[in-house]
Design a protein around this motif. Structure first.
Motif, short mmCIF file in Angstrom:
data_model
loop_
_atom_site.label_atom_id
_atom_site.label_comp_id
_atom_site.label_asym_id
_atom_site.label_seq_id
_atom_site.Cartn_x
_atom_site.Cartn_y
_atom_site.Cartn_z
N TYR A 8 -0.32 4.56 11.09
CA TYR A 8 -0.34 5.74 10.23
C TYR A 8 -0.70 6.94 11.10
O TYR A 8 -1.64 6.86 11.89
CB TYR A 8 -1.38 5.58 9.12
CG TYR A 8 -1.09 4.47 8.14
CD1 TYR A 8 -0.13 4.62 7.15
CD2 TYR A 8 -1.79 3.27 8.21
CE1 TYR A 8 0.13 3.61 6.23
CE2 TYR A 8 -1.54 2.25 7.29
CZ TYR A 8 -0.58 2.43 6.31
OH TYR A 8 -0.33 1.42 5.42
N GLY A 52 -10.73 -2.58 5.89
CA GLY A 52 -10.08 -1.85 6.97
C GLY A 52 -9.36 -2.73 7.97
O GLY A 52 -8.82 -2.24 8.97
N SER A 53 -9.29 -4.05 7.72
CA SER A 53 -8.68 -4.95 8.71
C SER A 53 -7.16 -5.02 8.59
O SER A 53 -6.51 -5.62 9.44
CB SER A 53 -9.29 -6.36 8.57
OG SER A 53 -9.15 -6.84 7.27
N GLY A 54 -6.59 -4.44 7.53
CA GLY A 54 -5.13 -4.40 7.41
C GLY A 54 -4.56 -5.22 6.27
O GLY A 54 -3.34 -5.35 6.14
N LYS A 55 -5.41 -5.77 5.40
CA LYS A 55 -4.94 -6.65 4.33
C LYS A 55 -4.01 -5.93 3.35
O LYS A 55 -2.94 -6.44 3.02
CB LYS A 55 -6.14 -7.22 3.55
CG LYS A 55 -7.14 -7.97 4.42
CD LYS A 55 -8.28 -8.56 3.61
CE LYS A 55 -9.12 -7.54 2.87
NZ LYS A 55 -9.83 -6.60 3.75
N SER A 56 -4.42 -4.75 2.90
CA SER A 56 -3.59 -4.01 1.93
C SER A 56 -2.28 -3.58 2.57
O SER A 56 -1.22 -3.61 1.92
CB SER A 56 -4.33 -2.78 1.41
OG SER A 56 -5.51 -3.17 0.78
N THR A 57 -2.35 -3.18 3.83
CA THR A 57 -1.13 -2.79 4.56
C THR A 57 -0.15 -3.96 4.60
O THR A 57 1.04 -3.80 4.34
CB THR A 57 -1.50 -2.33 5.98
OG1 THR A 57 -2.39 -1.21 5.88
CG2 THR A 57 -0.28 -1.95 6.78
N LEU A 101 -2.03 10.52 10.96
CA LEU A 101 -2.69 11.59 10.21
C LEU A 101 -3.56 12.36 11.20
O LEU A 101 -4.75 12.12 11.29
CB LEU A 101 -3.58 11.03 9.10
CG LEU A 101 -2.92 10.28 7.94
CD1 LEU A 101 -3.98 9.60 7.10
CD2 LEU A 101 -2.11 11.25 7.08
N ALA A 148 -2.92 0.09 11.76
CA ALA A 148 -3.40 -0.77 10.68
C ALA A 148 -3.06 -2.23 10.95
O ALA A 148 -3.84 -3.12 10.65
CB ALA A 148 -2.80 -0.33 9.35
P1 ADP Z 1 -7.93 -3.52 4.14
O1 ADP Z 1 -7.01 -3.73 2.99
O2 ADP Z 1 -8.18 -4.75 4.93
O3 ADP Z 1 -9.19 -2.84 3.71
P2 ADP Z 1 -6.04 -1.47 4.95
O4 ADP Z 1 -4.74 -2.11 5.18
O5 ADP Z 1 -6.27 -0.76 3.67
O6 ADP Z 1 -7.21 -2.55 5.19
O7 ADP Z 1 -6.33 -0.44 6.11
C1 ADP Z 1 -6.15 -0.74 7.50
C2 ADP Z 1 -6.34 0.54 8.31
O8 ADP Z 1 -5.27 1.44 8.04
C3 ADP Z 1 -7.62 1.28 7.97
O9 ADP Z 1 -8.11 1.87 9.16
C4 ADP Z 1 -7.14 2.32 6.98
O10 ADP Z 1 -7.99 3.43 7.01
C5 ADP Z 1 -5.74 2.65 7.50
N1 ADP Z 1 -4.84 3.07 6.43
C6 ADP Z 1 -4.42 2.29 5.40
N2 ADP Z 1 -3.55 2.96 4.61
C7 ADP Z 1 -3.42 4.20 5.17
C8 ADP Z 1 -2.65 5.37 4.83
N3 ADP Z 1 -1.85 5.39 3.76
N4 ADP Z 1 -2.78 6.45 5.62
C9 ADP Z 1 -3.58 6.42 6.69
N5 ADP Z 1 -4.31 5.37 7.08
C10 ADP Z 1 -4.24 4.26 6.32
#
Ligand code: ADP
Ligand code: ADP
Length: 232
Positions: free
Chosen positions: A13, A42-47, A15, A21
């Protein structure tokens, strides 16, 4: 082949600075398998879930769902894959507040082009399956948290998707209700639905066949728990 295959997936990402991620993740989900992903915030699960769910595309590497390369697909093609091959279950249910249970469950079938009669029939069958046949005309506000999540599971299963993605499905219900939610996912898996679950809870993750732990955007470890064979 596998229903879901990620190969060397990187996602950054931008920004101001660049956040990595996912830093090169490969993961295969065999047909009918049940995988839980754990890892710190913050480990990348949602990504990872967003990429498999065709809500986003990788920076590098490939994501394939039911034989479709999501990175190579157009936005319309991704939307179609999302509507037919992927079921979503969210922590916050994400039901339409003004629609009753039948209409909520039938919604993905609208996108999939089913006739009104077939949609109604299929939604009714699924609400029966999750034990809410007698609540089919209730709106979300007339249902408990656990009942709302059961509607959401019925909705996720409606198009008979290749994979169901569950993001903290028990995060907003009490422990006992959560056990019922997990039993419904297990029943769907027993019927052959492939499941990818993200959770912070070890106890919840143990419903899966294997637990994949991610850290700093990489796979850290894999633990096989028996059940069906999951691959790679
Ligand atoms: P988790 O689900 O394990 O908490 P995420 O996948 O949400 O982890 O996030 C992984 C990393 O990517 C984090 O550092 C988060 O801040 C960053 N991140 C996730 N989504 C975005 C986004 N849309 N824009 C910028 N950074 C993002
Ligand atoms: P997501 O993984 O979906 O991005 P967050 O990382 O924002 O979600 O975390 C969701 C909730 O879980 C938050 O309330 C957070 O404080 C909590 N949480 C985050 N990491 C952990 C952990 N390792 N163990 C237990 N709870 C956690």
């Amino acid at each position: 082949g596998p229903v879901v295959r990620l190969t060397d997936v990187r996602k950054t990402y931008d920004l101001g600075g660049t956040v990595e991620a996912l830093a090169g993740v490969s993961l295969s989900l065999a047909d009918g398998s049940y995988t839980a992903v754990m890892g710190p915030s913050g480990s990348g699960k949602s990504t990872l879930l967003n990429l498999v769910g065709a809500l986003d595309t990788p920076t590098d590497g490939t994501v394939e769902v039911a034989g479709n390369d999501l990175g190579a697909a157009t936005d319309d093609e991704r939307a179609a894959i999302r509507g037919t091959e992927i079921g979503f279950v969210f922590q916050t249910f994400n039901l339409l507040p003004r629609s009753d249970a039948v209409e909520n469950v039938a919604l993905p079938l609208v996108f999939a082009g089913w006739s009104r009669e077939r949609r109604h029939e299929r939604a009714t069958e699924l609400l029966d399956r999750v034990g809410l046949g007698d609540r089919r005309h209730h709106r979300p506000t007339q249902l408990s948290g656990g009942q709302r999540q059961r509607v959401a599971i019925a909705r996720a299963l409606a198009p008979d998707p290749a994979v169901v993605l569950a993001d903290e499905p028990t995060g907003n219900v009490d422990t006992e209700t959560g056990a019922g939610v997990m039993n419904l996912l297990a029943a769907a898996n027993d019927r052959g639905t492939t499941i990818l679950l993200v959770t912070h809870s070890r106890e919840i993750a143990e419903h899966a066949d294997r637990i994949v732990t991610v850290r700093d955007g990489r796979r850290e470890s894999t633990e096989e728990l028996g059940g069906h064979t999951a691959t790679g």
